[in-house]
Design an enzyme around this catalytic site. Structure first.
Site, short mmCIF file in Angstrom:
data_model
loop_
_atom_site.label_atom_id
_atom_site.label_comp_id
_atom_site.label_asym_id
_atom_site.label_seq_id
_atom_site.Cartn_x
_atom_site.Cartn_y
_atom_site.Cartn_z
N THR A 46 0.84 -1.21 0.00
CA THR A 46 0.00 0.00 0.00
C THR A 46 0.87 1.26 0.00
OG1 THR A 46 -1.68 -1.19 1.24
CG2 THR A 46 -1.82 1.20 1.30
N HIS A 49 2.07 1.90 -3.42
CA HIS A 49 1.04 2.59 -4.24
C HIS A 49 1.03 4.10 -3.93
CE1 HIS A 49 -0.90 -0.88 -6.05
NE2 HIS A 49 -0.87 -1.51 -4.88
N HIS A 69 1.42 2.21 8.16
CA HIS A 69 0.45 1.60 9.08
C HIS A 69 0.97 0.33 9.75
CE1 HIS A 69 -0.21 -0.15 5.08
NE2 HIS A 69 -0.38 -1.27 5.75
N GLU A 70 2.20 -0.09 9.43
CA GLU A 70 2.74 -1.31 10.05
C GLU A 70 3.80 -0.87 11.05
OE1 GLU A 70 4.14 -3.75 6.82
OE2 GLU A 70 2.15 -3.88 5.89
N ILE A 181 2.81 -11.50 1.87
CA ILE A 181 1.60 -12.00 2.51
C ILE A 181 1.31 -13.44 2.07
CG2 ILE A 181 -0.85 -11.57 2.95
CD1 ILE A 181 -0.37 -8.63 2.57
N ASP A 201 4.16 -18.34 -8.21
CA ASP A 201 4.52 -16.97 -8.56
C ASP A 201 5.15 -17.03 -9.93
OD1 ASP A 201 5.72 -14.16 -8.47
OD2 ASP A 201 4.89 -14.27 -6.45
N ARG A 206 11.15 -14.65 -5.36
CA ARG A 206 10.12 -14.75 -4.32
C ARG A 206 9.78 -16.21 -4.02
NH1 ARG A 206 6.26 -9.54 -4.24
NH2 ARG A 206 7.64 -8.55 -2.73
N LEU A 268 -7.67 -12.48 -1.10
CA LEU A 268 -7.11 -11.29 -0.46
C LEU A 268 -6.54 -10.33 -1.51
CD1 LEU A 268 -6.27 -10.24 2.58
CD2 LEU A 268 -3.99 -10.65 1.68
N GLY A 269 -5.95 -10.91 -2.57
CA GLY A 269 -5.31 -10.12 -3.61
C GLY A 269 -6.30 -9.16 -4.25
N TYR A 293 -10.91 -8.88 3.93
CA TYR A 293 -10.41 -7.52 4.08
C TYR A 293 -9.81 -7.38 5.48
CZ TYR A 293 -10.49 -2.42 4.57
OH TYR A 293 -10.14 -1.11 4.79
P1 NAD Z 1 2.88 -8.40 -3.67
O1 NAD Z 1 2.50 -7.52 -4.80
O2 NAD Z 1 4.18 -8.21 -2.98
O3 NAD Z 1 2.81 -9.93 -4.16
C1 NAD Z 1 2.02 -10.38 -5.20
C2 NAD Z 1 2.80 -11.48 -5.91
O4 NAD Z 1 1.97 -12.06 -6.92
C3 NAD Z 1 4.07 -10.97 -6.61
O5 NAD Z 1 5.22 -11.67 -6.11
C4 NAD Z 1 3.80 -11.29 -8.08
O6 NAD Z 1 4.98 -11.65 -8.78
C5 NAD Z 1 2.83 -12.46 -7.95
N1 NAD Z 1 2.13 -12.78 -9.20
C6 NAD Z 1 1.90 -11.99 -10.28
N2 NAD Z 1 1.30 -12.71 -11.25
C7 NAD Z 1 1.13 -13.96 -10.77
C8 NAD Z 1 0.56 -15.15 -11.31
N3 NAD Z 1 0.03 -15.18 -12.54
N4 NAD Z 1 0.56 -16.27 -10.55
C9 NAD Z 1 1.07 -16.25 -9.29
N5 NAD Z 1 1.63 -15.13 -8.73
C10 NAD Z 1 1.65 -14.02 -9.47
O7 NAD Z 1 1.68 -8.29 -2.63
P2 NAD Z 1 1.57 -8.58 -1.04
O8 NAD Z 1 2.01 -7.37 -0.29
O9 NAD Z 1 2.12 -9.91 -0.67
O10 NAD Z 1 -0.03 -8.61 -0.96
C11 NAD Z 1 -0.75 -9.64 -1.64
C12 NAD Z 1 -2.02 -9.11 -2.26
O11 NAD Z 1 -2.96 -8.79 -1.21
C13 NAD Z 1 -1.89 -7.82 -3.08
O12 NAD Z 1 -2.77 -7.91 -4.20
C14 NAD Z 1 -2.36 -6.75 -2.14
O13 NAD Z 1 -2.88 -5.62 -2.81
C15 NAD Z 1 -3.44 -7.48 -1.38
N6 NAD Z 1 -3.77 -6.99 -0.04
C16 NAD Z 1 -5.07 -7.05 0.32
C17 NAD Z 1 -5.45 -6.70 1.59
C18 NAD Z 1 -6.88 -6.81 1.99
O14 NAD Z 1 -7.23 -6.35 3.09
N7 NAD Z 1 -7.71 -7.44 1.16
C19 NAD Z 1 -4.49 -6.26 2.53
C20 NAD Z 1 -3.14 -6.23 2.13
C21 NAD Z 1 -2.80 -6.61 0.84
ZN ZN Z 2 0.18 -3.28 5.25
#
Ligand code: NAD
Ligand code: ZN
Length: 347
Positions: A46, A49, A69-70, A181, A201, A206, A268-269, A293
């Site tokens: 976040t 972003h 926030h962490e 995550i 991934d 990673r 979550l993503g 969430y």
């Molecule tokens: P991150 O962006 O560090 O990790 C996402 C990973 O997905 C990357 O390593 C990327 O290479 C991989 N990826 C891309 N395409 C792929 C595919 N086709 N197959 C498999 N993997 C693929 O994100 P993060 O900080 O670990 O967070 C994970 C997700 O959770 C993010 O989308 C983030 O926005 C979301 N998130 C949601 C909440 C919520 O409350 N819902 C909170 C925090 C983060």
């Molecule tokens: Zn966070």
């Protein structure tokens, strides 16, 4: 404490890329708040972003704003109505500030409150020497959890909340996305007794990190066929539980494709925008989908601290540590996409 007038903080000071180190007034607290001296903070996706000032950030984040926030730190001031906490208490805290009047809050489902506001996103954040936080949001840390782990409990909480959405005991689990995550969710799935945990991934660094953090089967879907992994693990059908942690359309398609009949998926993503979904596939496979969430307030915190106390070890997901003086390096490393968690030291 003798209260300083000013503190250092990392803030978005103008509607453009980047963050600046500023001097800001130390926050005043109200009768039910605490003031926390920050020791360590984690950089989150976040925050990237917000640094990049993408469309979401432009729509969401007011300027100026102290971000972040962490965090982990210790309580240095308490409002007159604060009970059950003490000065010097080491703590982390829930960064989602909730209202008390919605139906969900009144039912005790605090994580579903529609009025939720986030520190470091909508309200002044934790990338600072001092943070004002409602005492309600404080989570005390036991001695066994040090500040750098305390600073990643927010994302670990996302992982725990998602992973514990469905019963994982003896199940075959697919995690798509080996970001910090996803990796921590895979570690949690392993810890609570899943049979096989496969993590995908397209980023080899990673996947290597995932294999260092937890006993998981990493699959690079840019090079390997995920469907071929199923017989190689002697799984008869597909995955029982899917944890979508990439926000990537292709990853979700692949998950649906490799799930067993009646499988359960927690999402979550966050996809960048609308994305097409093959709903008939989901219907005919009788798949349950749950959006996730944040963290359950405070059940997720209770469970994750309990798991950390009984052997869950996610420390290796922290790959970079910087003094906050070097925050630019921390953000540069994160933005390059090869890090796990990056932790900044404010002491
Ligand atoms: P991150 O962006 O560090 O990790 C996402 C990973 O997905 C990357 O390593 C990327 O290479 C991989 N990826 C891309 N395409 C792929 C595919 N086709 N197959 C498999 N993997 C693929 O994100 P993060 O900080 O670990 O967070 C994970 C997700 O959770 C993010 O989308 C983030 O926005 C979301 N998130 C949601 C909440 C919520 O409350 N819902 C909170 C925090 C983060
Ligand atoms: Zn966070």
């Amino acid at each position: 404490m003798t209260r300083p007038n000013e503190m250092r903080a990392l803030a978005k000071t103008e509607p453009a890329e980047g963050l600046d180190m500023i001097r800001a007034p130390v926050p005043e607290i109200s009768h039910d708040d605490v003031l926390i001296r920050i020791n360590k903070t984690g950089i989150c996706g976040t925050d990237i972003h917000i640094w990049n000032w993408d469309d979401w950030a432009q729509r969401t984040v007011p300027v100026p704003l102290i971000t972040g926030h962490e965090f982990a730190g210790e309580i240095v001031e308490m409002g007159r109505d604060v009970e059950g906490l003490s000065l010097g208490q080491r703590c982390s805290g829930e960064g989602h500030l909730i209202g008390k009047t919605s139906r969900q809050s009144r039912a005790g489902k605090f994580h579903l409150d529609p009025e939720t506001r986030g520190i470091g996103v909508n309200e002044q954040g934790a990338f600072a020497e001092y943070l004002r936080l409602p005492a309600f949001n404080v989570v005390p840390l036991p001695d066994s959890i040090d500040d750098e782990i305390g600073a990643i409990l927010d994302p670990l909480g996302n992982a725990v909340h998602t992973a514990l959405s469905f019963d994982l005991v003896g199940e075959d689990v697919l995690v798509t996305g080996a970001g910090p995550i996803g990796i921590m969710a895979a570690a949690v799935a392993r810890h609570v007794g899943a049979r096989h945990v496969v993590i995908t991934d397209v980023n080899a660094d990673r996947l290597a990190l995932a294999a260092r953090v937890a006993d998981v089967v990493p699959v690079n879907v840019a090079e390997e066929d995920l469907a071929a992994v199923i017989p190689s693990l002697k799984m008869k059908q597909g995955f029982d539980v899917g944890l979508e942690m990439s926000g990537n359309q292709a990853a979700l398609d692949q998950m649906v494709e490799t799930m067993t009949m009646g499988g359960r998926i927690a999402l979550l993503g966050i996809p960048p925008g609308k994305s097409p979904v093959d709903w008939s596939r989901i219907v005919f496979k009788a798949i349950t989908i749950k959006g996730v969430y944040g963290r359950e307030i405070f059940e997720t915190w209770y469970k994750m601290i309990a798991m950390l106390e009984n052997g869950l070890d996610v420390r290796a997901v922290i790959t970079h540590r910087f003094s906050v003086d070097d925050f630019r390096r921390g953000f540069d490393e994160m933005r390059a996409g090869h890090t796990g968690k990056v932790v900044l030291d404010w002491t």
